[in-house]
Design a protein around this motif. Structure first.
Motif, PDB file in Angstrom:
ATOM      1  N   CYS A 143     -10.073  -7.917  -0.907  1.00 30.90           N
ATOM      2  CA  CYS A 143      -9.091  -7.395   0.055  1.00 30.90           C
ATOM      3  C   CYS A 143      -9.066  -5.874   0.069  1.00 30.90           C
ATOM      4  CB  CYS A 143      -7.704  -7.955  -0.256  1.00 30.90           C
ATOM      5  SG  CYS A 143      -7.547  -9.736   0.015  1.00 30.90           S
ATOM      6  N   LYS A 158      -1.983  -8.667   7.788  1.00 32.39           N
ATOM      7  CA  LYS A 158      -0.868  -7.724   7.829  1.00 32.39           C
ATOM      8  C   LYS A 158       0.421  -8.420   8.253  1.00 32.39           C
ATOM      9  CE  LYS A 158       0.058  -3.002   9.449  1.00 32.39           C
ATOM     10  NZ  LYS A 158      -0.474  -1.860  10.245  1.00 32.39           N
ATOM     11  N   LYS A 204      -8.121  -5.541  10.029  1.00 31.56           N
ATOM     12  CA  LYS A 204      -8.286  -5.863   8.602  1.00 31.56           C
ATOM     13  C   LYS A 204      -8.106  -7.354   8.318  1.00 31.56           C
ATOM     14  CE  LYS A 204      -6.693  -1.340   6.907  1.00 31.56           C
ATOM     15  NZ  LYS A 204      -6.602  -0.710   8.229  1.00 31.56           N
ATOM     16  N   ASP A 222       2.234  -1.297   5.862  1.00 33.98           N
ATOM     17  CA  ASP A 222       1.724  -1.192   4.495  1.00 33.98           C
ATOM     18  C   ASP A 222       2.035  -2.412   3.640  1.00 33.98           C
ATOM     19  OD1 ASP A 222       0.654   1.387   4.953  1.00 33.98           O
ATOM     20  OD2 ASP A 222       2.619   2.288   4.618  1.00 33.98           O
ATOM     21  N   ARG A 278       0.352   4.939   0.860  1.00 29.80           N
ATOM     22  CA  ARG A 278      -0.622   5.841   1.480  1.00 29.80           C
ATOM     23  C   ARG A 278      -0.686   7.197   0.778  1.00 29.80           C
ATOM     24  NH1 ARG A 278      -2.108   4.447   6.901  1.00 29.80           N
ATOM     25  NH2 ARG A 278      -1.049   2.557   7.631  1.00 29.80           N
ATOM     26  N   GLN A 335      -2.396   6.716  -2.517  1.00 29.01           N
ATOM     27  CA  GLN A 335      -3.604   5.903  -2.356  1.00 29.01           C
ATOM     28  C   GLN A 335      -3.700   4.840  -3.449  1.00 29.01           C
ATOM     29  OE1 GLN A 335      -6.850   8.867  -1.969  1.00 29.01           O
ATOM     30  NE2 GLN A 335      -6.825   8.398   0.214  1.00 29.01           N
ATOM     31  N   ARG A 371       0.838  -1.201   0.000  1.00 26.08           N
ATOM     32  CA  ARG A 371       0.000   0.000   0.000  1.00 26.08           C
ATOM     33  C   ARG A 371       0.872   1.250   0.000  1.00 26.08           C
ATOM     34  NH1 ARG A 371      -3.867   0.801   5.115  1.00 26.08           N
ATOM     35  NH2 ARG A 371      -1.832   0.507   6.134  1.00 26.08           N
ATOM     36  N   TYR A 398      -2.511   0.670  -4.541  1.00 25.25           N
ATOM     37  CA  TYR A 398      -2.265  -0.648  -3.978  1.00 25.25           C
ATOM     38  C   TYR A 398      -1.719  -1.543  -5.090  1.00 25.25           C
ATOM     39  CZ  TYR A 398      -5.468   1.348  -0.569  1.00 25.25           C
ATOM     40  OH  TYR A 398      -6.078   2.189   0.337  1.00 25.25           O
ATOM     41  N   SER A 451     -11.324  -4.234   2.524  1.00 31.03           N
ATOM     42  CA  SER A 451     -10.891  -4.204   3.919  1.00 31.03           C
ATOM     43  C   SER A 451     -10.104  -2.941   4.244  1.00 31.03           C
ATOM     44  CB  SER A 451     -10.043  -5.445   4.228  1.00 31.03           C
ATOM     45  OG  SER A 451      -9.729  -5.535   5.593  1.00 31.03           O
ATOM     46  N   PHE A 452      -9.491  -2.330   3.221  1.00 34.21           N
ATOM     47  CA  PHE A 452      -8.721  -1.105   3.448  1.00 34.21           C
ATOM     48  C   PHE A 452      -9.624   0.109   3.659  1.00 34.21           C
ATOM     49  CE2 PHE A 452      -5.447  -3.551   1.084  1.00 34.21           C
ATOM     50  CZ  PHE A 452      -4.396  -3.414   1.985  1.00 34.21           C
ATOM     51  N   ASP A 453     -10.824   0.076   3.122  1.00 38.28           N
ATOM     52  CA  ASP A 453     -11.704   1.239   3.172  1.00 38.28           C
ATOM     53  C   ASP A 453     -12.138   1.525   4.605  1.00 38.28           C
ATOM     54  OD1 ASP A 453     -12.799   3.103   1.195  1.00 38.28           O
ATOM     55  OD2 ASP A 453     -14.735   2.528   2.013  1.00 38.28           O
TER      56      ASP A 453
END
Length: 405
Positions: free
Chosen positions: A394, A371, A345, A375, A132, A135, A130, A137, A397-399
Motif C-alpha cells: 500500500c 481512500k 490510488k 489522508d 503529509r 511524511q 497519512r 504513515y 501506491s502513495f509514491d
C-alpha cells in the motif's frame, strides 16, 4: 469463589503488574542502560512474587489463561493476553501455545502477528493515516468512523528521499521510525521513477532466504541491541507499475511478485511461510513496544523490463480490472462499502492467472486499499500475505508515479 471471579481478580492483578512495569520503563531519565534493564526486570517480578498467582497449579493456570485468551477477543481488552505473556517465561510459553496465528484465529495479538499470514476466510480490516508534513504513515487495526479513537496501532513508516530512489522505513514504534531503531522490521525501496519497488524484511522470511548486502545493512548491524543474528535486507516482494507511455486514461496497473510466498499457497490446503518469532532479543521484552498500547552506495538493483525470470514458483498478484460505469463516467470496483472516495490510488489485488489458478481462487481479493477521507485509507488483507507485506504494498501506491499516470 467462582471461576469467573478468579479470572477477573487475575486480570486486575496483571493490570497492576503491567502498569508498574510500564511506569518504570518509561519513567527513567538519563541513567545507564544496564541500570534500567535491572530495574525494569525486578519491579514486575517482585510484584508477581507477592501475588497469590505465583504458586498456582500448572493445570489450573493453563485453564485460566485459556479462558482469558478466549474472552478477550478484541483490542483494547486483548492487552490482558499480552500482559499474561509478559509476566514470566513460563506464562509466556503457555500463552504462545494458546494464542493461534492470524490465519487460524483472525486476531492480531503479539508483534510477530504482523509478519504472519492473515485469515484464510475473511479480511483483517485496517486503515492507514497519512501525515503529509512529516511524511509518515501509520497503520491501525479496525476503523470505526463513528468514533474519534485512533484504533489499535500496528506499524509506522517514514518516507526518506534519496538521490536515486525513495525508501519507506517500517517500524513497530511510531516514535522511532529509523533503520537504527531496535524496532525496525523492514523497508520499501522504489526506483527513481517510482515504477518499481522492492520490499525488504529485516530478518529471513524462510530458511532459504538470501540477504542483500549494502552499506545500510552494515549500519543497522552496528546499532542493533544484542541481535541473535545480524539484521539484513531480505527481499520478500517485487512490485511493478506499468508505464503509461501513451498517456491513456484509466487506473494504474500493478503486479506484485511475492518472493517469499509459493504460488501453491492459494490452493486448497496450501501453506505460506510463517515466522514464529523475532530473531532479535530486544524484541522479546513485550511491554517496551508501543504495539502493546491501546491507543550511499548500495548493491541492491531493480529488475528492468518484465519480472518473468523471477516468477517461477512464486505467487504473483495483479490488480483486479475495474469496469467502466457509463452513468458515473468513471472506473469502478466493488469494495463492499470499505472505500468511499474515488482515487487513482485505490486498488484490489487478486492472484494472477499465470499462477495456474482458476475459478474462485482467481477471483478472491487478497488485498484491497482505498481512500475514505483526507489522508485516511482503508487496508484489508487476508491469507497468504501478512500485515507487514500488505502495508508495504500500500505504501507503494502513495509514491509519485509521473510515468504511470
Amino acid at each position: 469463589m467462582s471461576f469467573k471471579s478468579i479470572i477477573e481478580d487475575m486480570k486486575g492483578e496483571l493490570g497492576s503488574i503491567s502498569r508498574k512495569g510500564f511506569d518504570v520503563k518509561f519513567g527513567y531519565g538519563m541513567r545507564s542502560r544496564s541500570h534500567r534493564v535491572v530495574q525494569d526486570s525486578l519491579v514486575p517480578l517482585d510484584a508477581f512474587k507477592q501475588s497469590c498467582w505465583a504458586n498456582m497449579p500448572p493445570e489450573l493456570l493453563r485453564d485460566v489463561l485459556i479462558r482469558i485468551e478466549a474472552s478477550e477477543s478484541s483490542w483494547p481488552p486483548r492487552k490482558n493476553v499480552v500482559a499474561c505473556a509478559g509476566v514470566c517465561r513460563n506464562w509466556r510459553e503457555i500463552m504462545k501455545e494458546i494464542v493461534k496465528t492470524p490465519d487460524i484465529s483472525a486476531k492480531l495479538t503479539f508483534p510477530i502477528s504482523l509478519k504472519q499470514p492473515g485469515p484464510r476466510d475473511s479480511f483483517l480490516q485496517c486503515y492507514i493515516k497519512r501525515n503529509r508534513r512529516s511524511q509518515t504513515y501509520y497503520l491501525y487495526l479496525g476503523l470505526n468512523q463513528a468514533s474519534n479513537d485512533d484504533g489499535k496501532f500496528l506499524l509506522a513508516a517514514r518516507k526518506c528521499r534519496r538521490p536515486t530512489c525513495t525508501d519507506y522505513i517500517i517500524s513497530l514504534n511510531c516514535n522511532d521510525v529509523s533503520k537504527g531503531s531496535s524496532t525496525y522490521i523492514g523497508k520499501l525501496r522504489s526506483n527513481f521513477l517510482g515504477t518499481k519497488f522492492t520490499i525488504y524484511d529485516a530478518q529471513p522470511p524462510n530458511a532459504g532466504a538470501k540477504v542483500t548486502k549494502s552499506r545500510a545493512t552494515r549500519l543497522i548491524n552496528v546499532k542493533q541491541v544484542s541481535p541473535r543474528i545480524p539484521a539484513g535486507n531480505y527481499p520478500v516482494a517485487h512490485i511493478s507499475y506499468e508505464l503509461n507511455v501513451l498517456g491513456s486514461r484509466g487506473p494504474r496497473r500493478v503486479q506484485c511478485i511475492m518472493d517469499a510466498i509459493p504460488a501453491s499457497s492459494i490452493e486448497p490446503g496450501g501453506v505460506a511461510p510463517t515466522q514464529t518469532e523475532f530473531l532479535h532479543s530486544n524484541l522479546d521484552t513485550f511491554p517496551s513496544l508501543p504495539f502493546f498500547r491501546s491507543k550511499s552506495t548500495r548493491s541492491e538493483s531493480f529488475q528492468s523490463g518484465s519480472l518473468s525470470s523471477q516468477k517461477e514458483g512464486m505467487l504473483v498478484l495483479r490488480n483486479k480490472a475495474p469496469r467502466w460505469h457509463e452513468q458515473l463516467q468513471c472506473w469502478c470496483l466493488n469494495f463492499n462499502g470499505r472505500v468511499t472516495v474515488a482515487s487513482v490510488k485505490n486498488f484490489q489485488l487478486v492472484a494472477s492467472p499465470e499462477n495456474g489458478v482458476a475459478g474462485q481462487e482467481h477471483e478472491n481479493v487478497i488485498l484491497q486499499f482505498g481512500k475514505v477521507g483526507k489522508d485516511v485509507f482503508t487496508m484489508d488483507y487476508q491469507y497468504p500475505i501478512s500485515a507487514f507485506q500488505a502495508f508495504a504494498i500500500c505504501l507503494s501506491s502513495f509514491d509519485t508515479k509521473i510515468a504511470c499516470e
